[in-house]
Structure formats: C-alpha cells, structure tokens
Motif scaffolding. Structure first.
Motif, PDB file in Angstrom:
ATOM      1  N   SER A   1      96.428  50.655 -41.186  1.00  0.00           N
ATOM      2  CA  SER A   1      96.773  51.794 -40.326  1.00  0.00           C
ATOM      3  C   SER A   1      98.191  51.650 -39.791  1.00  0.00           C
ATOM      4  CB  SER A   1      95.778  51.902 -39.162  1.00  0.00           C
ATOM      5  OG  SER A   1      95.865  50.751 -38.331  1.00  0.00           O
ATOM      6  N   PHE A   2      98.701  52.760 -39.284  1.00  0.00           N
ATOM      7  CA  PHE A   2     100.032  52.796 -38.670  1.00  0.00           C
ATOM      8  C   PHE A   2      99.914  53.465 -37.305  1.00  0.00           C
ATOM      9  CE2 PHE A   2     100.668  52.595 -43.200  1.00  0.00           C
ATOM     10  CZ  PHE A   2     101.731  51.718 -43.355  1.00  0.00           C
ATOM     11  N   GLY A   3     100.757  53.022 -36.371  1.00  0.00           N
ATOM     12  CA  GLY A   3     100.689  53.582 -35.026  1.00  0.00           C
ATOM     13  C   GLY A   3      99.590  52.928 -34.217  1.00  0.00           C
ATOM     14  N   SER A   4      99.353  53.450 -33.006  1.00  0.00           N
ATOM     15  CA  SER A   4      98.312  52.891 -32.142  1.00  0.00           C
ATOM     16  C   SER A   4      97.734  53.995 -31.261  1.00  0.00           C
ATOM     17  CB  SER A   4      98.883  51.769 -31.262  1.00  0.00           C
ATOM     18  OG  SER A   4      99.949  52.262 -30.465  1.00  0.00           O
ATOM     19  N   GLY A   5      96.567  53.700 -30.698  1.00  0.00           N
ATOM     20  CA  GLY A   5      95.928  54.666 -29.809  1.00  0.00           C
ATOM     21  C   GLY A   5      95.615  55.975 -30.518  1.00  0.00           C
ATOM     22  N   ARG A   6      95.949  57.085 -29.856  1.00  0.00           N
ATOM     23  CA  ARG A   6      95.668  58.404 -30.431  1.00  0.00           C
ATOM     24  C   ARG A   6      96.514  58.681 -31.665  1.00  0.00           C
ATOM     25  NH1 ARG A   6      95.328  62.420 -25.115  1.00  0.00           N
ATOM     26  NH2 ARG A   6      93.480  61.449 -24.139  1.00  0.00           N
ATOM     27  N   ARG A   7      97.646  57.990 -31.764  1.00  0.00           N
ATOM     28  CA  ARG A   7      98.561  58.214 -32.894  1.00  0.00           C
ATOM     29  C   ARG A   7      98.247  57.322 -34.099  1.00  0.00           C
ATOM     30  NH1 ARG A   7     104.628  59.037 -30.299  1.00  0.00           N
ATOM     31  NH2 ARG A   7     104.128  60.854 -29.008  1.00  0.00           N
ATOM     32  N   GLU A   8      97.228  56.494 -33.973  1.00  0.00           N
ATOM     33  CA  GLU A   8      96.889  55.611 -35.086  1.00  0.00           C
ATOM     34  C   GLU A   8      96.407  56.429 -36.282  1.00  0.00           C
ATOM     35  OE1 GLU A   8      94.514  51.437 -35.928  1.00  0.00           O
ATOM     36  OE2 GLU A   8      93.759  52.802 -34.377  1.00  0.00           O
ATOM     37  N   LYS A   9      96.984  56.152 -37.428  1.00  0.00           N
ATOM     38  CA  LYS A   9      96.625  56.872 -38.650  1.00  0.00           C
ATOM     39  C   LYS A   9      96.263  55.853 -39.725  1.00  0.00           C
ATOM     40  CE  LYS A   9      98.311  60.279 -41.974  1.00  0.00           C
ATOM     41  NZ  LYS A   9      99.449  61.150 -42.395  1.00  0.00           N
ATOM     42  N   PHE A  10      95.076  56.039 -40.295  1.00  0.00           N
ATOM     43  CA  PHE A  10      94.599  55.104 -41.320  1.00  0.00           C
ATOM     44  C   PHE A  10      95.045  55.573 -42.704  1.00  0.00           C
ATOM     45  CE2 PHE A  10      91.924  53.750 -37.896  1.00  0.00           C
ATOM     46  CZ  PHE A  10      91.711  52.400 -38.146  1.00  0.00           C
TER      47      PHE A  10
ATOM     48  N   LEU B   1     102.828  42.266 -48.518  1.00  0.00           N
ATOM     49  CA  LEU B   1     104.059  43.035 -48.670  1.00  0.00           C
ATOM     50  C   LEU B   1     103.921  44.431 -48.086  1.00  0.00           C
ATOM     51  CD1 LEU B   1     105.007  42.036 -52.341  1.00  0.00           C
ATOM     52  CD2 LEU B   1     106.063  41.213 -50.230  1.00  0.00           C
ATOM     53  N   GLU B   2     102.943  44.617 -47.212  1.00  0.00           N
ATOM     54  CA  GLU B   2     102.751  45.928 -46.590  1.00  0.00           C
ATOM     55  C   GLU B   2     103.963  46.298 -45.736  1.00  0.00           C
ATOM     56  OE1 GLU B   2     101.070  42.783 -43.887  1.00  0.00           O
ATOM     57  OE2 GLU B   2     100.782  43.307 -45.991  1.00  0.00           O
ATOM     58  N   PRO B   3     104.245  47.599 -45.550  1.00  0.00           N
ATOM     59  CA  PRO B   3     105.429  48.018 -44.784  1.00  0.00           C
ATOM     60  C   PRO B   3     105.395  47.519 -43.345  1.00  0.00           C
ATOM     61  CG  PRO B   3     104.447  49.877 -45.965  1.00  0.00           C
ATOM     62  CD  PRO B   3     103.480  48.736 -46.070  1.00  0.00           C
ATOM     63  N   GLU B   4     106.578  47.428 -42.766  1.00  0.00           N
ATOM     64  CA  GLU B   4     106.689  47.003 -41.368  1.00  0.00           C
ATOM     65  C   GLU B   4     105.935  47.993 -40.475  1.00  0.00           C
ATOM     66  OE1 GLU B   4     110.201  46.037 -38.066  1.00  0.00           O
ATOM     67  OE2 GLU B   4     110.706  46.523 -40.139  1.00  0.00           O
ATOM     68  N   GLY B   5     105.194  47.466 -39.541  1.00  0.00           N
ATOM     69  CA  GLY B   5     104.444  48.333 -38.623  1.00  0.00           C
ATOM     70  C   GLY B   5     103.014  48.579 -39.045  1.00  0.00           C
ATOM     71  N   ALA B   6     102.642  48.115 -40.235  1.00  0.00           N
ATOM     72  CA  ALA B   6     101.277  48.329 -40.715  1.00  0.00           C
ATOM     73  C   ALA B   6     100.322  47.333 -40.056  1.00  0.00           C
ATOM     74  CB  ALA B   6     101.217  48.182 -42.227  1.00  0.00           C
TER      75      ALA B   6
END
Length: 557
Positions: free
Chosen positions: A24-33, A68-73
């Motif tokens: 996932s990316f982001g956190s809380g309500r903005r978390e997107k899987f 090798l996942e993107p930064e922030g993942a």
C-alpha cells in the motif's frame, strides 16, 4: 471475495511463496492498496505466469522478493524463500537489506521491463554481462568470462555476438537490449528467474527462441536443484505456450489461478473471460483512391561508421542499417512495418522523423513530408512542421521527463506550437485527451514513476495526439500495454484516423496488431524491404520464406 486457491503442480516444497502479501501507499484515509492479500507460490523447476492489465499490481508483486518496491510503499505479509542446502526457509521481508543484496542476482535474478533504463549507458553490454559472470564464478579468467558472455549473447539470439559484446546499450535495438538483459540475468545461473515482460521488445520468432532457451536452461538447472520462473506478462499467447500455471490479477486482487489450460479454456471469473477474449479487431476504412501522399521516401539509406579496422590505417566499411527503402504513405492510410529486432524498423522511423541528423549516422536518399524535402528544410521550418509529424516511442519511461508532471508533459507541445492558448484552454485540451486515452483527471499532478508501464504509454500517446498531427509514427505503440488496454488504444487510434484522416507509419513486432491496423505491410530484413503489399493478401500469400516464418510463428497463417 475469497482468495483463489493455487494448486502446486511442481515441487511439493515451494521455492518462493507469497503469504497474504499486501502493498500500500499513503496512510490513514489516504492509504491505497496496490496489492491485496496475495497468496502465490512457485515450485522448484516450475513456470508460473502472473497476468493482468496495467496497474493490476503484477510488477509490484515481482519486485517485492528483491525488496525493490518504490519508496513509500508499505509491504506486509510474508515472502518465504527456500534456501539451498540446510539453511532452511527465510522470510525475505524480514531479512536485513545487506542479506537481500547477497540474494539478488546470485539466487534470484530479474529481467526488467524497460532495458534502456536498467542497463548502464556508460558500459558496454559485454562488460555488464562479464560482471555478472564474475559474481557467479569469481575464480575463472577474464578470457573465460568474455567467452561465457559471448556464448550467452549467442544463446539469446543476438547476431554477431563477438562484435555486439563491444556495443553500448544505445547502439542496440530495443529487442537486442532486452536479450542482453536476459543474458545478464542468466549469467549467475539463479535458482529463481523473475521475468517482467521479458519478450516485450522481441519479434514473434525471437519470442519463441527466448522461451525455448528459458525452458532449455531450466532443464539444465536440474543438475543443481532446478530453476523456477515467475513470468509477468500481458502476452496471453506467450503464457499459453510457456507457463504451467497462471494467476490473474485485477486491481491488486488475485481473481483466479490454476493450471494454464484450465484457466484459458474454462475461466471462472468474468474478468479473466474478458481478458482471454481481448484480441485486436480489424476495423479499417479503405484509403480514398485519390488521397494525397503525406510522407514519401526514395532509396532512403542509413549507415553508421564502423569502430573496427581492417588494417593499421584503414577503417572497416560503415555498418549499413537501412538499405534503399522507398514507400509512399497516403492520407488516412496505415503502413505496418514488421521484421525481427535489429532489422532497421526503428531506424526507419527515426530517419523519417529527421532525428538522426545530430548522430554519427550517414543518411542518404529522400524524405518528403507534406511535399517538402525534410532533409533540406531550415531548422525553423522543420520545427514548425513538427506539429504535423508526431511520434510515439517504444520506451515510454525513457521518453517521458521524470521531472515533469502529466500536465506539463502533455501540454509542452501546446506551449510550443499554440502559445496563444490561455491556461484554461490548455488544461481543457489536456483533460479531453486524457479522457480519450483512459487516464483519470487526478493524474494531472502526478509524475511518470507513479504510473505503470502501460499507463505511461497512454500518456505518451496523449502527448503525441494533442497536436492533432497529420502523420503519426508509431514505434511499438502497444508493446507496454496488456491485451485489454491494447484493444482500447487500437480502437482509439482507429477512430482518430477515421475522424481526422490521419496517416500512420506503424512499427511493430506484434503481427496481430499490424494485421488489425494496417492497410499495407512492409517487411524488413537486414535493412532491406523484402516484401511489400496489401495486408490480407500478403498474410495469406507471402512470397518470401522469411515472411512465411514470421507469420507461422505468430499463428497468423
């Protein structure tokens, strides 16, 4: 939705096993899987394919074992790796990164989707392969490393490997770069090969050659335990011939999985059924008999100075890439250009676009664009004509500036050719074009690295089409797209051609795409036109043995 159960048809002990993997990316309500609760395993000596449309999470799933996942993942779940000998099974997500570096290449190798960005432009392909050989066999001599590198290039189908080993990545065609990457990945004889679109840039005959090579190497690997292969691809025909099992992803969810034959012949999920039935459809409008010629070449030839010498004082003759190519492209017409990798297809496109002038290329012959001699036009006149002659490149990541967001990328041409547009008018045109290629409005402020390969290609198409050109050079325009999106993009290109009477020069190794889109086909081999004619006539009655082999490999005849 309940998780699909995967039956292991290979070894009883999985080589690699995903357990409840989520990214996932982001956190809380903005978390997107991007990946949700994936369970998948690859057995020792097994071939598993992961398919799905662009943005489904295939590449993220492939990158996760190598960290090798993107930064922030944010990655959760477990990825279990069955180590050699008595070392047991480890969770790759819990290993320190220094331990992961010891696994990369040596035990788990990867062939990346975009070879131009994965290969180091400062070193020859030979040096990069030799480096990989030395990692696996540090005690062998430099001469033996060179011999091993040449042999790997030969096995992957690169012509003249003794010469090509001294080439830099930019001196190879897209398909040759991809084969060099495959050679580099195989140099360490890994236990698991993760192949992310390994045959994207290859013509159909070389695809079969690479698949046969991978199967052969997999058979040879049985002597030291057996190599597993995880194939990520949108080429369903390739999956049918190669994979023992297939897993289908959609928006990060595992929709269906099982034996390849079962999934393709009796898909249980509606998404899988739609994916299996996504073949390109031929829907062309005949060219008007008196349609004007928009693009014409007469005996167009391209050669590059040789780096080799025949004696102390004499250079070898130039290397000829294109040899006296002549054709006429009319308004509303599509000419498809096919041929194996390195046959001169992309060079033809670059020469037509006038993009070889600043290189060492020696260009002779004539190129007429809209009645003007492209070679003799003054720079200002050529720049003005660029809006009428646009291009979609083969490598979407390399052709999009990483420092510009989508709004800036697509509107750049408008800023140059239509400087009087207001900001609101410019944004309106960009949004209209994004809608046409299937990209959401929210993409405007995002950057190329935030999109999948297929999404980046659609952005490149929008950038080219926003100027409403009369001629469009399409260099592998759907090579990075999955079959369902490919069908949509081809339909879009067909509708735009009908609406605006566009002329397309379509370069591709995908013969199904060429058949669906082209009025005429030009067959190139070693820079020469060996056959040229009406699409259906040429496909049904090819005259040259080479053409017959191409069509047979693609199952078109």
């Amino acid at each position: 939705m309940s998780k699909a159960h995967i039956h292991d048809q290979g070894s009883k002990v999985p080589l690699l096993k995903y357990e409840d993997l989520s990214i996932s990316f982001g956190s809380g309500r903005r978390e997107k899987f991007a990946v949700k609760n994936i369970d998948l395993e690859i057995g020792i000596g097994e071939r598993v394919a992961l398919v799905g449309e662009s943005g489904s999470g295939k590449t993220l799933t492939a990158l996760a074992p190598l960290r090798l996942e993107p930064e922030g993942a944010q990655v959760s779940g477990r990825i279990l790796w069955n180590q050699q000998g008595e070392r047991g099974t480890v969770d790759l997500l819990k290993l320190p990164i220094q331990d992961i570096r010891q696994i990369r290449g040596r035990e788990i190798a990867m062939v990346f989707q975009e070879p131009m960005t994965a290969l180091n432009p400062l070193f020859t392909v030979g040096n990069q392969i030799i480096e990989a050989v030395q990692i696996y066999q540090p005690l062998i001599s430099k001469a033996d490393c060179v011999d091993a590198a040449v042999d790997l290039l030969r096995k992957t189908g690169i012509p003249e490997p003794e010469r090509r080993i001294h080439s830099y990545p930019h001196q190879l065609s897209g398909g040759q770069r991809q084969r060099a990457m495959i050679a580099m990945a195989l140099a360490c004889k890994p236990r698991l090969l993760i192949a992310d679109e390994p045959t994207t840039a290859l013509d159909v005959s070389l695809r079969l050659q690479i698949l046969e090579l991978l199967i052969e190497l997999q058979e040879e690997s049985k002597d030291h335990g057996g190599m597993g292969i995880l194939l990520i691809t949108h080429d369903l025909n390739l999956v049918k011939h190669f994979a023992q099992r297939v897993a289908v992803l959609n928006q990060g969810n595992l929709m269906e999985s099982g034996a390849t034959k079962q999934v393709f012949e009796h898909p249980s999920d509606a998404y899988t059924r739609a994916l299996v039935n996504s073949e390109p459809v031929r829907n062309l409008v005949p060219v008007i008999p008196l349609a004007p010629v928009l693009l014409k070449t007469e005996e167009l030839s391209v050669a590059y100075p040789s780096q080799e010498s025949t004696s102390w004082f004499k250079k070898a003759p130039p290397h000829k890439v294109l040899r006296k190519v002549s054709f006429a492209l009319k308004q509303g017409q599509t000419i498809g250009v096919i041929g194996e990798s390195g046959s001169g297809k992309t060079t033809l496109g670059m020469a037509v676009l006038g993009l070889l002038g600043d290189s060492a290329a020696q260009v002779t012959g004539e190129v007429d664009v809209l009645g003007d001699d492209w070679q003799t036009l003054k720079p200002a006149s050529r720049r003005a004509m660029r809006s009428s002659l646009q291009v979609i490149f083969q490598d979407p990541f390399g052709s999009l500036s990483p420092r510009m967001n989508v709004m800036q990328i697509i509107s750049e041409g408008l800023d140059i050719h239509f400087p009087k547009l207001t900001s609101a008018e410019r944004e309106s045109r960009v949004l209209d074009m994004l809608r046409e290629v299937g990209i959401e409005r929210s993409a405007l402020t995002r950057y190329p690295h935030e999109f999948s390969g297929g999404q980046r290609q659609r952005i490149a198409i929008a950038r080219a089409l926003i100027l409403r050109p009369q001629i469009l050079v399409l260099d592998e325009p759907t090579s990075a797209l999955d079959v369902s999106i490919q069908k949509q993009v081809l339909a879009l290109l067909s509708e735009l051609q009908k609406k605006y009477n566009l002329a397309y020069l379509m370069i591709s190794h995908d013969l199904a795409v060429i058949r669906a889109m082209s009025h005429e086909i030009m067959v190139l081999k070693d820079g020469k036109v060996i056959e040229f004619g009406d699409t259906e006539t040429l496909i049904k009655h090819p005259k040259q043995v080479y053409t017959k082999e191409l069509f047979a490999a693609a199952a078109l005849v």
